[in-house]
Design an enzyme around this catalytic site. Sequence first.
Site, PDB file in Angstrom:
ATOM      1  N   LYS A  86     -27.289  -2.463  13.909  1.00 38.39           N
ATOM      2  CA  LYS A  86     -25.691  -1.705  13.731  1.00 38.39           C
ATOM      3  C   LYS A  86     -25.667  -0.483  14.598  1.00 38.39           C
ATOM      4  O   LYS A  86     -24.813  -0.359  15.352  1.00 38.39           O
ATOM      5  CB  LYS A  86     -25.728  -1.528  12.265  1.00 38.39           C
ATOM      6  CG  LYS A  86     -24.427  -0.857  12.189  1.00 38.39           C
ATOM      7  CD  LYS A  86     -24.376  -0.132  10.584  1.00 38.39           C
ATOM      8  CE  LYS A  86     -25.571   1.127  10.604  1.00 38.39           C
ATOM      9  NZ  LYS A  86     -25.275   1.934   9.325  1.00 38.39           N
ATOM     10  N   THR A  87     -26.773   0.280  14.380  1.00 31.70           N
ATOM     11  CA  THR A  87     -26.627   1.556  15.047  1.00 31.70           C
ATOM     12  C   THR A  87     -26.461   1.534  16.742  1.00 31.70           C
ATOM     13  O   THR A  87     -25.644   2.169  17.356  1.00 31.70           O
ATOM     14  CB  THR A  87     -27.552   2.595  14.706  1.00 31.70           C
ATOM     15  OG1 THR A  87     -27.688   2.765  13.194  1.00 31.70           O
ATOM     16  CG2 THR A  87     -27.474   3.860  15.388  1.00 31.70           C
TER      17      THR A  87
ATOM     18  N   GLU B  83     -20.862   2.771   8.129  1.00 33.39           N
ATOM     19  CA  GLU B  83     -21.051   2.550   6.574  1.00 33.39           C
ATOM     20  C   GLU B  83     -19.792   2.419   5.825  1.00 33.39           C
ATOM     21  O   GLU B  83     -19.509   2.876   4.707  1.00 33.39           O
ATOM     22  CB  GLU B  83     -21.945   3.717   5.905  1.00 33.39           C
ATOM     23  CG  GLU B  83     -23.345   4.062   6.648  1.00 33.39           C
ATOM     24  CD  GLU B  83     -24.460   2.750   6.507  1.00 33.39           C
ATOM     25  OE1 GLU B  83     -24.011   1.800   5.853  1.00 33.39           O
ATOM     26  OE2 GLU B  83     -25.249   2.897   6.780  1.00 33.39           O
TER      27      GLU B  83
ATOM     28  N   ARG C  45     -35.873  -4.396   2.948  1.00 31.06           N
ATOM     29  CA  ARG C  45     -36.536  -3.019   3.355  1.00 31.06           C
ATOM     30  C   ARG C  45     -37.933  -3.668   3.847  1.00 31.06           C
ATOM     31  O   ARG C  45     -38.674  -3.032   4.745  1.00 31.06           O
ATOM     32  CB  ARG C  45     -36.799  -2.043   2.191  1.00 31.06           C
ATOM     33  CG  ARG C  45     -35.516  -1.430   1.720  1.00 31.06           C
ATOM     34  CD  ARG C  45     -34.897  -1.102   2.771  1.00 31.06           C
ATOM     35  NE  ARG C  45     -33.562  -2.036   2.860  1.00 31.06           N
ATOM     36  CZ  ARG C  45     -32.776  -1.923   3.869  1.00 31.06           C
ATOM     37  NH1 ARG C  45     -32.859  -0.899   4.852  1.00 31.06           N
ATOM     38  NH2 ARG C  45     -31.692  -2.685   4.055  1.00 31.06           N
TER      39      ARG C  45
END
Length: 740
Positions: A32-33, A222, A610
């Site tokens: 995403k980033t 976000e 995670r």
Amino acid sequence: MDIDRELNKEQAMAVRKTEGPVLILAGAGSGKTRTIVYRMAYLLTEKKVDPGNILAVTFTNKAANEMRDRIREMAGPGFGRMNVSTFHSACLKILFVHASKLGYPEKFEIADTTDQKSVLKEVYERMGLDPKRVPFKMVINKISAAKVELLTPLDYERTGECEYIFNTISVADIYREYQEQLMKNGMMDFDDMIMNTVRLFKEYPEVLENYRERYKYIMVDEYQDTNTSQFEFIRLLAEKYRNLCVVGDDDQSIYRFRGANIYNILNFEKYYPDAYTVRLEENYRSTSTILDAANAVIRNNTERKVKSLWTEGERGKRIRYRKLNDPRGEADFIAEDIRKKVRDGEREYGDFAILTRTNIQSKELEDALRVRNIQYEVVKGLKFWDTKVIKDLTSYLMTVDSAVNDMRVKRIINVPKRGIGKSSIDKIGIFAGANNMTFFEALFSLKDIAGIPAKAKNAITDFTDMILKIREDASSMSFSAVLNRILEESGYMDYLYSEMESEDKYREQKEYINKLRETLDAYEEEAEVPDLTDFMRINGLEGNNIDKGSGDDDRNKVLIMTMHNAKGLEFPEVYMAGMEEGLFPGYAAINGDPFEIEEERRLCYVGITRARESLTMTGVFERMTNGEWRRNPMSRFIEEIPEDLIDMNEKPAAKAVTQSSPSFEKPVKSLFSLDSIKKGSDMVKTLPAYKEGDRVRHFKFGVGTVLSITDAGRDYEVRAEFEGIGVRKMMAGFARLKKL
């Protein structure tokens, strides 16, 4: 910048679509980033957009700084005037210029939490209200929730949800007075910053038009975490040019308790029917087994956008599920598993994260890691023994026991507040030092200490009388009974309630106290000669430096954190502890509306994703809740994982389930079948190892005689008479009587 070579197909599509509304649904670990940064760099270098015409908004300064640095590397000096900031920073810049239009001074101040409490204290005094009945923090929380929804005091009153808390006085009345007091002092709180910016845009169209012309391209990171006021701020700014790109994952919306509104992202295409939607589903983090499990769990939610994570990476090993007897056994299993993997050279401590649903779960985990000399850190939270409530109460216990530690006595002498000021405490401390006394001993020489007000002297006398009276009775009481006396006579629970911002927070603090009681009882049961100083040393509170001097790199630590705090992080090995109905999902969610269960499931999805290579889930048969042992079924989220993806430990009898306070050298045969593990059924009852007439020991009541044992269905009811206590009824599974 070679987009087609450096990005996958979907990422490249998201980068090149620069005009009109764009929704980027970015699954966990999908880059995403990277996509956001490339998109902004593309606007600057390929589309030649003036950097001053771009606004990028995220939620934390850390995220904003990271984004800013990465764009600077890619776009070079052209980055200059582009605004990459948090919501609050973006609004603050606007209000610095235009606050006077709303009646604020040009140099208005921001009220932090301390300022808010001070303002509310003045309001309470003016209105004749008692903060002990409804704590400041609780009211501030309600006011904040109203502001997030852009409700003025009048709007809030009209909703019908504004309860009356002081006879005829409502929260809206307090909100109105609070707001007037803030204005009088030229202050805004954090919620005002966004609410006032929205108000400014609506009341002054020319101001809004100016910022619309400035920010022709807007990006929001976000987006699933935005609340109503943030949504409206962005909607107003983007309304003219409509070049709005939002990035987020509805499956990771886990902040409803902070006011986040998942429907902002779910309904984006309804607000913008011409929106271009891109799904980033290729995951670059986890094995396909982990992703398949996450997909299977989240698929049970109804309020979501359809998407499915996948990877070209390896299949990976199955997820492990283990169910232990109790939290101590669970913690020992996890700690021992970590120790063995590090010992065998498979991993380093920094490769592991232990995720919990609540902070209170960390206590047993910390104990298990500490006794094995395993370096660990509790992330974004205090260690159990470092929390204020535990430090306060252990200081009380040690003061009742000996009062030789001046630091502990000073900590509690005015907790709860008794009117003993710092000046008086300092004077007593100086006198104690000059006369070679402990601080507590000096409390009996007040007549010789100048400058202490009469009110403070009376309060000190009441304090010492209370301590001495409890000390006198303590020899015939259990440690947990002493703790109960302290709580009752000091008024600590009322004080604790007044300090909490919500009922949920208060209940969490009560759980800490229950955990301390449980730990005291367990220690007394096991210790040959119970001693409070020994108890404190064992728990690392009196100079126990077992975690120091190991020579490990500070970063090479096992991390313990809640699943909320784990969002955005990743680890090679993850343990998810407490996978039981009643804990995860919690009782409130189980007994609430389906929406709460869906948020819990999203939190589980975050926890699962995670893990990069290995995921272990654990639960227990018995857990202490609200001071009582409860037997909870296995979490429904475990049952939602397909059987071929999860190792359910199908032969626990061969592998053994640890007992309470387990020894890994002395395994015991499991009492549980595969069905009880898979279906989450209750523990199988067994006939007690003692009979009528036997002498037994109870960890709290001492030595007694069994009078009767009766079949009570799911367990056996035991009647026993204890010396100096009398006859007590109890369930065998909870009593844990030991035959003498």
